[in-house]
Design an enzyme around this catalytic site. Structure first.
Site, PDB file in Angstrom:
ATOM      1  N   LYS A   1     -50.610   0.404  21.030  1.00  0.00           N
ATOM      2  CA  LYS A   1     -51.715  -0.219  20.563  1.00  0.00           C
ATOM      3  C   LYS A   1     -51.254  -0.605  19.085  1.00  0.00           C
ATOM      4  CE  LYS A   1     -55.428   2.127  19.029  1.00  0.00           C
ATOM      5  NZ  LYS A   1     -55.703   1.906  17.771  1.00  0.00           N
TER       6      LYS A   1
ATOM      7  N   ARG B   1     -54.395   6.777  28.977  1.00  0.00           N
ATOM      8  CA  ARG B   1     -54.251   5.464  28.608  1.00  0.00           C
ATOM      9  C   ARG B   1     -52.933   5.087  28.089  1.00  0.00           C
ATOM     10  NH1 ARG B   1     -58.495   6.428  23.759  1.00  0.00           N
ATOM     11  NH2 ARG B   1     -57.455   8.497  23.628  1.00  0.00           N
TER      12      ARG B   1
ATOM     13  N   CYS C   1     -52.123   5.529  21.151  1.00  0.00           N
ATOM     14  CA  CYS C   1     -51.715   4.882  19.571  1.00  0.00           C
ATOM     15  C   CYS C   1     -50.670   4.111  19.500  1.00  0.00           C
ATOM     16  CB  CYS C   1     -51.717   6.046  18.900  1.00  0.00           C
ATOM     17  SG  CYS C   1     -53.124   6.974  18.685  1.00  0.00           S
TER      18      CYS C   1
ATOM     19  N   LYS D   1       0.822  -1.184   0.052  1.00  0.00           N
ATOM     20  CA  LYS D   1       0.244   0.009  -0.043  1.00  0.00           C
ATOM     21  C   LYS D   1       0.899   1.245  -0.034  1.00  0.00           C
ATOM     22  CE  LYS D   1      -4.262  -1.980   2.149  1.00  0.00           C
ATOM     23  NZ  LYS D   1      -5.385  -1.568   3.179  1.00  0.00           N
TER      24      LYS D   1
HETATM   25  N1  LIG Z   1     -14.664   2.255   5.170  1.00  0.00           N
HETATM   26  C1  LIG Z   1     -15.362   3.120   5.839  1.00  0.00           C
HETATM   27  O1  LIG Z   1     -16.378   3.410   5.210  1.00  0.00           O
HETATM   28  C2  LIG Z   1     -15.120   3.752   7.176  1.00  0.00           C
HETATM   29  C3  LIG Z   1     -15.918   4.959   7.409  1.00  0.00           C
HETATM   30  C4  LIG Z   1     -15.852   5.373   8.712  1.00  0.00           C
HETATM   31  C5  LIG Z   1     -15.010   5.041   9.494  1.00  0.00           C
HETATM   32  N2  LIG Z   1     -14.201   3.914   9.251  1.00  0.00           N
HETATM   33  C6  LIG Z   1     -13.433   3.212  10.212  1.00  0.00           C
HETATM   34  O2  LIG Z   1     -12.076   3.827  10.022  1.00  0.00           O
HETATM   35  C7  LIG Z   1     -11.084   2.792  10.432  1.00  0.00           C
HETATM   36  C8  LIG Z   1     -10.630   2.430   9.298  1.00  0.00           C
HETATM   37  O3  LIG Z   1     -11.367   1.746   8.229  1.00  0.00           O
HETATM   38  P1  LIG Z   1     -10.803   1.414   6.825  1.00  0.00           P
HETATM   39  O4  LIG Z   1     -11.994   0.822   5.993  1.00  0.00           O
HETATM   40  O5  LIG Z   1     -10.105   2.404   5.984  1.00  0.00           O
HETATM   41  O6  LIG Z   1      -9.833   0.302   7.232  1.00  0.00           O
HETATM   42  P2  LIG Z   1      -9.146  -0.550   6.075  1.00  0.00           P
HETATM   43  O7  LIG Z   1      -8.797  -1.913   6.488  1.00  0.00           O
HETATM   44  O8  LIG Z   1      -9.316  -0.341   4.796  1.00  0.00           O
HETATM   45  O9  LIG Z   1      -7.538   0.033   6.378  1.00  0.00           O
HETATM   46  C9  LIG Z   1      -6.715   0.130   7.615  1.00  0.00           C
HETATM   47  C10 LIG Z   1      -5.114   0.189   7.155  1.00  0.00           C
HETATM   48  O10 LIG Z   1      -4.516   0.585   8.433  1.00  0.00           O
HETATM   49  C11 LIG Z   1      -3.291  -0.523   8.078  1.00  0.00           C
HETATM   50  N3  LIG Z   1      -2.766  -0.556   9.635  1.00  0.00           N
HETATM   51  C12 LIG Z   1      -3.031  -1.490  10.441  1.00  0.00           C
HETATM   52  N4  LIG Z   1      -2.024  -1.231  11.664  1.00  0.00           N
HETATM   53  C13 LIG Z   1      -1.407  -0.448  11.375  1.00  0.00           C
HETATM   54  C14 LIG Z   1      -0.305   0.303  12.066  1.00  0.00           C
HETATM   55  N5  LIG Z   1       0.050  -0.069  13.341  1.00  0.00           N
HETATM   56  N6  LIG Z   1       0.404   1.643  11.591  1.00  0.00           N
HETATM   57  C15 LIG Z   1      -0.078   1.690  10.261  1.00  0.00           C
HETATM   58  N7  LIG Z   1      -1.037   1.039   9.443  1.00  0.00           N
HETATM   59  C16 LIG Z   1      -1.844   0.043  10.192  1.00  0.00           C
HETATM   60  C17 LIG Z   1      -3.699  -1.601   7.590  1.00  0.00           C
HETATM   61  O11 LIG Z   1      -2.498  -2.116   6.889  1.00  0.00           O
HETATM   62  C18 LIG Z   1      -4.615  -0.897   6.538  1.00  0.00           C
HETATM   63  O12 LIG Z   1      -4.017  -0.565   5.319  1.00  0.00           O
HETATM   64  C19 LIG Z   1     -12.160   1.707  11.101  1.00  0.00           C
HETATM   65  O13 LIG Z   1     -12.016   1.952  12.356  1.00  0.00           O
HETATM   66  C20 LIG Z   1     -13.505   1.863  10.528  1.00  0.00           C
HETATM   67  O14 LIG Z   1     -14.238   1.197  11.336  1.00  0.00           O
HETATM   68  C21 LIG Z   1     -14.425   3.009   8.336  1.00  0.00           C
END
Ligand SMILES: NC(=O)c1ccc[n+]([C@@H]2O[C@H](COP(=O)([O-])OP(=O)(O)OC[C@H]3O[C@@H](n4cnc5c(N)ncnc54)[C@H](O)[C@@H]3O)[C@@H](O)[C@H]2O)c1
Length: 440
Positions: free
Chosen positions: A274, A334, A271, A35
């Protein structure tokens, strides 16, 4: 500003590319070297409309770079945004180890004598984490690793509201922009970093920001299941649920609105209970399961038993119930949940006194009167003619009306414990030592 973004997934890459496009110096960090290579080479590691072009532009302009080395990213940075994954563990709990590792890495770099801006460094979580993670887990971790290093660092939570598939559009046109922090420096850093967004930054408590993200996702999931449950039933009845829900959504006063979304006490009246029971009966007759709507009745009962349990947990003997009708300014009794509350407390042996500024039992007629007499046959014995008489030397007051006579009596008599069932009593009552909210 100079920013380190930890995690180059959906949230991290969108955040990094958008901040770079707005002139910030952004360095992405990921444990996944593939990545990192992609972002550094101007390619998006995830498929998301318009993201590829934004990453390419960021890499070409030099505003966006990527590394696997936290030290390279954090050196001299004003902020680190943590966007790593927080997956479910097999038990359903959230695995926050990646967030802890990222914050630990940031702290180690800050403690190593790297360049830190004079105002300090802001560590802000964008990953979704359970309430209490930032101040209960991450802040102690940061403090412990920075002990004696003489580095200023604060924490915050900035929930992300984007949806995959429209992430770039959602990022720039976010419905809300919130940071939860107890640090003015973190709030100021986030204000400056996201100054290009059209919505103002709302600064709230850290736990409120963490909880907000869960509230949003729980509500969105509930909306989908609500529409699908009705769809499953209506199809059996030969009804086009799409048409019903289109009309439903046209009501932006009661349906798609802030109405009915304030935490408080149980619903009741002539409402809602019920008609919900009626709908569930029709579903049963058609062998259609509606677990969400059945659960609504169950959770409504819990609202009553929770307050009863809170009274039972004290050494109270007497309880004043201020407000008896199912809602203020109505005398409709009620299926009033307050009648249930009174009945349960009387049954448990409490000395209950009731005052309602609107209900006059001598003037009740018809179903309203029958309802009261069948559920609370001793009502005449427990009713008091004023709030002050109901409150005299009482141990606990349960309050569902903000009628001025009730507010004045609460302030002047200040009972040892007040449980506010609606949250409309105002600052005079909320400042009393015995005050507590039913859900706050
Ligand atoms: N995907 C969504 O639509 C969305 C929307 C809002 C919030 N979130 C939240 O945001 C967070 C990320 O979601 P995402 O979908 O982008 O996740 P993802 O799995 O696509 O990406 C997470 C990335 O973090 C990297 N990573 C893990 N440990 C790491 C570390 N110690 N240092 C650096 N990089 C590290 C992984 O290799 C991965 O590339 C989650 O908590 C998710 O719940 C996601």
């Amino acid at each position: 500003m100079r920013v380190a973004i930890f995690g180059l997934g959906y949230v991290g890459t969108v955040t990094a590319a958008a901040l770079a496009a707005n002139g910030h110096e952004v360095v992405g960090v990921d444990v996944d070297a593939t990545k990192v290579r992609l972002v550094a080479g101007g390619q998006s590691p995830v498929v998301e409309p318009k993201l590829g072009a934004l990453v390419r532009a960021g890499a070409l302009s030099g505003h966006l770079s990527a590394t696997t080395d936290p030290a390279t990213a954090v050196a001299g940075a004003d902020a680190s945004l943590v966007c790593v994954g927080t997956p479910s563990s097999p038990t359903g709990s959230t695995d926050v180890r990646a967030v802890e590792r990222a914050v630990g890495d940031i702290a180690d770099v800050l403690a190593s004598g790297t360049r830190v801006p004079a105002g300090g460094h802001a560590v802000v979580v964008r990953s979704t984490v359970p309430p209490g993670t930032v101040d209960g887990v991450l802040l102690p971790l940061l403090r412990q690793r920075l002990a004696g290093a003489g580095v200023r660092a604060g924490v915050g939570m900035c929930p992300e509201f984007l949806r995959e598939g429209s992430a770039i559009a959602d990022f720039y046109d976010a419905p809300l922009h919130v940071v939860g922090t107890e640090s003015e420096h973190v709030a100021e850093t986030m204000r400056e970093l996201f100054a290009f967004l059209p919505v103002p930054l709302r600064v709230v408590g850290t736990r409120e920001a963490e909880s907000l993200k869960y509230a949003c996702n729980a509500f969105h999931a509930t909306k989908v299941s609500f529409a699908n449950e009705l769809g499953r039933l209506f199809r059996h009845l030969g009804v086009d649920s799409r048409r019903v829900m289109q009309l439903f959504c046209e009501d932006t006063k009661l349906n798609v609105s802030a109405s009915y979304l304030s935490p408080g006490f149980a619903f009741g009246g002539s409402c809602l209970p019920k008609d919900l029971r009626s709908l569930l009966f029709v579903a049963r007759m058609n062998c259609v399961d509606l677990p969400l709507l059945s659960g609504t009745l169950a959770t409504n009962e819990l609202s009553v038993s929770d307050v009863v349990n809170r009274v039972v947990a004290t050494d109270a003997r007497s309880v004043a119930l201020l407000g008896l009708s199912f809602k203020a300014d109505s005398d409709d009794l009620r299926e009033s949940p307050y009648v249930d509350l009174a009945e349960t407390l009387i049954g448990k042996g409490y000395e209950v006194r009731i005052y309602d500024p609107v209900v006059d039992p001598t003037r009740l007629v018809g179903a309203n009167r029958r309802s009261l007499e069948s559920q609370l046959p001793h009502v005449r014995r427990v009713l008091r003619p004023s709030a002050a008489l109901a409150l005299a030397d009482v141990d606990v007051a349960l309050v569902s009306t903000a009628h001025p006579s009730v507010v004045d009596a609460l302030i002047s008599l200040a009972p040892p414990r007040i449980i506010d069932l609606h949250g409309r009593l105002g600052p005079g009552v909320e400042a009393l030592p015995g005050y507590e909210g039913v859900a706050w």
